[in-house]
Design an enzyme around this catalytic site. Structure first.
Site, PDB file in Angstrom:
ATOM      1  NE  ARG A  23       7.222   0.547  17.200  1.00  0.00           N
ATOM      2  CZ  ARG A  23       6.703   1.556  16.515  1.00  0.00           C
ATOM      3  NH1 ARG A  23       6.694   1.539  15.203  1.00  0.00           N
ATOM      4  NH2 ARG A  23       6.188   2.589  17.141  1.00  0.00           N
TER       5      ARG A  23
ATOM      6  NE  ARG B 293      -3.004   3.631  11.968  1.00  0.00           N
ATOM      7  CZ  ARG B 293      -2.190   2.649  12.347  1.00  0.00           C
ATOM      8  NH1 ARG B 293      -0.939   2.930  12.669  1.00  0.00           N
ATOM      9  NH2 ARG B 293      -2.613   1.405  12.397  1.00  0.00           N
TER      10      ARG B 293
ATOM     11  CE  LYS C  59       5.383   4.917   7.009  1.00  0.00           C
ATOM     12  NZ  LYS C  59       5.498   6.316   7.429  1.00  0.00           N
TER      13      LYS C  59
ATOM     14  NE  ARG D  37       1.841   6.150  16.439  1.00  0.00           N
ATOM     15  CZ  ARG D  37       2.789   5.805  15.589  1.00  0.00           C
ATOM     16  NH1 ARG D  37       2.770   6.273  14.367  1.00  0.00           N
ATOM     17  NH2 ARG D  37       3.749   5.020  15.956  1.00  0.00           N
TER      18      ARG D  37
ATOM     19  CD  GLU E  70      -2.782  -0.577   2.641  1.00  0.00           C
ATOM     20  OE1 GLU E  70      -2.091  -0.332   3.649  1.00  0.00           O
ATOM     21  OE2 GLU E  70      -3.974  -0.857   2.687  1.00  0.00           O
TER      22      GLU E  70
ATOM     23  CD  GLU F 183      -1.168   8.436   8.111  1.00  0.00           C
ATOM     24  OE1 GLU F 183      -1.492   7.513   8.899  1.00  0.00           O
ATOM     25  OE2 GLU F 183      -0.101   9.040   8.197  1.00  0.00           O
TER      26      GLU F 183
ATOM     27  CG  PHE G 106      -4.491   2.108   6.202  1.00  0.00           C
ATOM     28  CD1 PHE G 106      -4.361   1.344   7.345  1.00  0.00           C
ATOM     29  CD2 PHE G 106      -4.017   3.416   6.205  1.00  0.00           C
ATOM     30  CE1 PHE G 106      -3.785   1.860   8.479  1.00  0.00           C
ATOM     31  CE2 PHE G 106      -3.429   3.954   7.350  1.00  0.00           C
ATOM     32  CZ  PHE G 106      -3.317   3.166   8.490  1.00  0.00           C
TER      33      PHE G 106
END
Ligand code: AMP
Length: 597
Positions: free
Chosen positions: A459, A270, A265, A307, A263, A336, A375
């Site tokens: 993460r 966010r 970026k 975020r 995708e 985003e 997304f």
């Protein structure tokens, strides 16, 4: 539970060093916590509010010093507190060093407690400060707003310190300033919850992911067991942590997963968007178990979180309207928000400025246009999708938007969109997507594991933000191939060589065909054709005259080329007009770089 008991436990924990001992002590605390369990599950981590809540105490350190000074008596000033802090370095230590109590003042009796009148609770006397009271008082402190609110906050804190023993003051000060630091993290609380109430740690982990609320999870684990935890779901209106990415290369992605979901970026900020046409159902105030819950999002159709799970619905009215116009069923979207001007992205700081805007939002809206690129989809029409693989989640995302595609046409807005997700194992296709993203002014690409589920707060290796090429080499073009189809009249693929020390011979180490536009191909053909020495079928041999700068992700040993090395994912970066072949990179340098990897 008395706040003193909590403070003693915190002091005990602080003395421990082994993780297992700390978990064991927290487990005992939870087992004895009674009604205070949700609050203790947070306090022990140094949190006042649930992780999903965007509330903060919003009290600067100086006000806290002021409150400490007032509780410490007429001879102590905020400056004295600060001076001591500069010496000791721990606000808890400083607070514990004063003899509190007995200070009369506006706030001395707030909280309904036995203020320290006649005092000297400092350090010794029993007092009746409870964990629940501290939670309620800190809630009131957070709620103070508007003019004079800092004074109100100081009053509340002063009243608390005034009633605190030195052990209590130590952990109260640390709690208020988010400096608990007794070695209890999220993992400890998760494990202690599982141990204290004999539920599987995986069940606790899942419940934490969907609820983002350590206190509530601990309470449900105790009162309703494993089945209660399993019944905890995402709530429309309660944010969960965003899934995070780590840096990685195309090689990492294709080695690990065979195929990558690619995708753009987007260069923005966010957001997590919660939508329910019937009003968001999460009403924190209904929950009862937790006295600090008052920041409900109910009665709204849309809530947008940053975020950090801050509520940014009010500063982003156009995004809220956009979603409300297009969606007709409940959903939680991940995406985003990008600031744009004439369709081109502006630096992401522009979006952050909009996020922070509290006043004059209408004017800000005119100044900076915002677009949404969604997304991911965590929930659609009553169904949680955290455990659904990425491609299916993305299909659901498209379907929640597609249902409203007619209204899309009505207002002619095309700017906001759902991301395009390409699943491919072809590095060239990935490079093309990246080139498009960069051309459109975005940051590059994200590579995602097509088999992955959505892991809030993680993460992990399932989302990679592609690192730019780590290295580049200046290599001599010693051959090429004519293109095919539309590109038949241009040289297409270029054979690259490194100089052997003397500079008279060259050894091949790869071919580059990626990262070159049609226009550039035409120019490169013009540049190289005069140097063609020999032609056999599609292939041509070229005299070593022209130097390309080529990016790559890795140098591998390989029998394919005469140098014994090959470049992984070579990308054309440009022609080095300023370099002749004698100053191109040598094979010795290639060997050295390969060794250093
Ligand atoms: P970084 O902030 O550099 O750690 O990169 C991760 C961030 O990229 C995410 O938190 C998102 O805000 C942002 N991002 C932009 N486009 C995407 C995308 N297609 N998928 C996931 N994250 C994205």
């Amino acid at each position: 539970m008395q706040f003193g008991e909590f403070a003693d436990t915190a002091a005990e924990i602080e003395e421990l060093s082994a993780d297992t001992d700390i978990t064991e002590r927290v487990t005992r605390l939870f087992a004895q916590a009674g009604d205070d369990l949700p609050v203790l599950a947070r306090f022990v981590q140094g949190r006042v509010f649930p992780a999903w809540s965007s509330r903060t105490l919003d009290i600067g350190p100086n006000y806290c010093y002021e409150a400490i000074a007032r509780a410490a008596g007429a001879n102590v000033s905020a400056d004295d507190v600060e001076d001591r802090l500069a010496e000791v370095g721990d606000v808890g230590e400083v607070a514990a060093s004063y003899d509190f109590g007995g200070q009369q003042g506006l706030g001395a009796f707030t909280g309904g407690g036995a203020g320290g009148a006649g005092g000297g609770s400092g350090g010794t006397d029993a007092n009746d400060l409870t964990v629940a009271e501290v939670a309620v008082e800190l809630d009131a402190l957070a709620a103070a707003e508007g003019s004079g609110s800092q004074d109100k906050k100081i009053d509340v804190l002063f009243a608390l310190f005034n009633r605190a023993s030195s052990a209590e003051a130590r952990y109260l000060a640390r709690l208020v300033l988010s400096e608990m630091r007794i070695g209890v993290g999220e993992g400890t609380v998760r494990d202690a919850t599982a141990d204290a109430f004999e539920v599987p740690v995986e069940a606790v982990e899942r419940a934490l992911q969907v609820s983002n609320d350590y206190g509530e999870v601990a309470r449900v684990a105790r009162d309703e067991g494993e089945s209660g935890l399993a019944a905890m779901d995402l709530e429309l209106g309660r944010p969960v942590q965003a899934m995070l990415a780590q840096a990685g290369t195309v090689a990492d992605a294709l080695d690990d997963w065979d195929e990558a979901a690619v995708e753009w970026k987007y260069d923005g900020a966010r957001v997590q968007i919660h939508y329910d046409p019937d009003g968001l159902s999460w009403d924190a105030a209904d929950d009862g178990a937790d006295p600090t819950r008052s920041d409900a999002t109910a009665d709204r159709e849309v809530a947008i979180f940053s975020r950090n799970m801050e509520d940014v619905t009010d500063p982003l009215p156009e995004i809220a309207e956009y979603v409300a116009d297009r969606l007709d069923r409940p959903a939680i979207l991940d995406g985003e928000v990008v600031a744009t001007e004439d369709g081109d992205p502006l630096p992401f700081q522009e979006v952050l400025r909009r996020f922070r805007r509290k006043h004059d939002v209408a004017r800000a809206r005119e100044e900076v246009e915002l677009d949404l690129f969604a997304f991911d989809c965590l929930h659609a029409a009553g169904e949680d999708l955290l455990r659904t693989p990425l491609p299916e989640r993305h299909d659901r995302l498209k379907s929640v938007f597609d249902a409203e595609s007619e209204s899309d046409a009505e207002d002619g807005s095309e700017a906001s969109a759902v991301s395009s997700l390409h699943i491919t194992d072809d590095p060239e296709e990935i490079a093309e997507i990246e080139a498009e993203a960069l051309d459109a002014g975005h940051e590059g690409i994200m590579l995602k594991n097509p088999d992955s589920t959505y892991s809030p707060g993680r993460r992990g290796k399932n989302w990679l933000k592609r690192k730019p090429d780590v290295e580049s080499l200046d290599l001599v073009v010693t051959g090429a191939e004519w293109g095919e189809g539309r590109r038949a009249s241009f040289l297409g693929t270029f054979l690259l060589s490194a100089r052997v020390e003397a500079g008279e011979s060259f050894e091949t180490l790869g071919k580059v065909a990626t990262g070159i536009t049609d226009e550039e191909l035409e120019e490169l053909t013009e540049l190289l054709e005069p140097h063609v020495r020999k032609q056999e079928g599609q292939e041509v041999e070229i005299a070593p005259e022209v130097v390309f700068e080529v990016g790559y992700e890795e140098i591998q040993e390989s029998p394919t080329y005469s140098s014994g090395y090959a470049l992984r994912f070579p990308r054309f970066l440009g022609v080095r007009d300023d370099k002749d072949p004698e100053s191109a990179d040598s094979l010795a340098r290639v060997e050295r770089l390969a060794d250093e990897q």
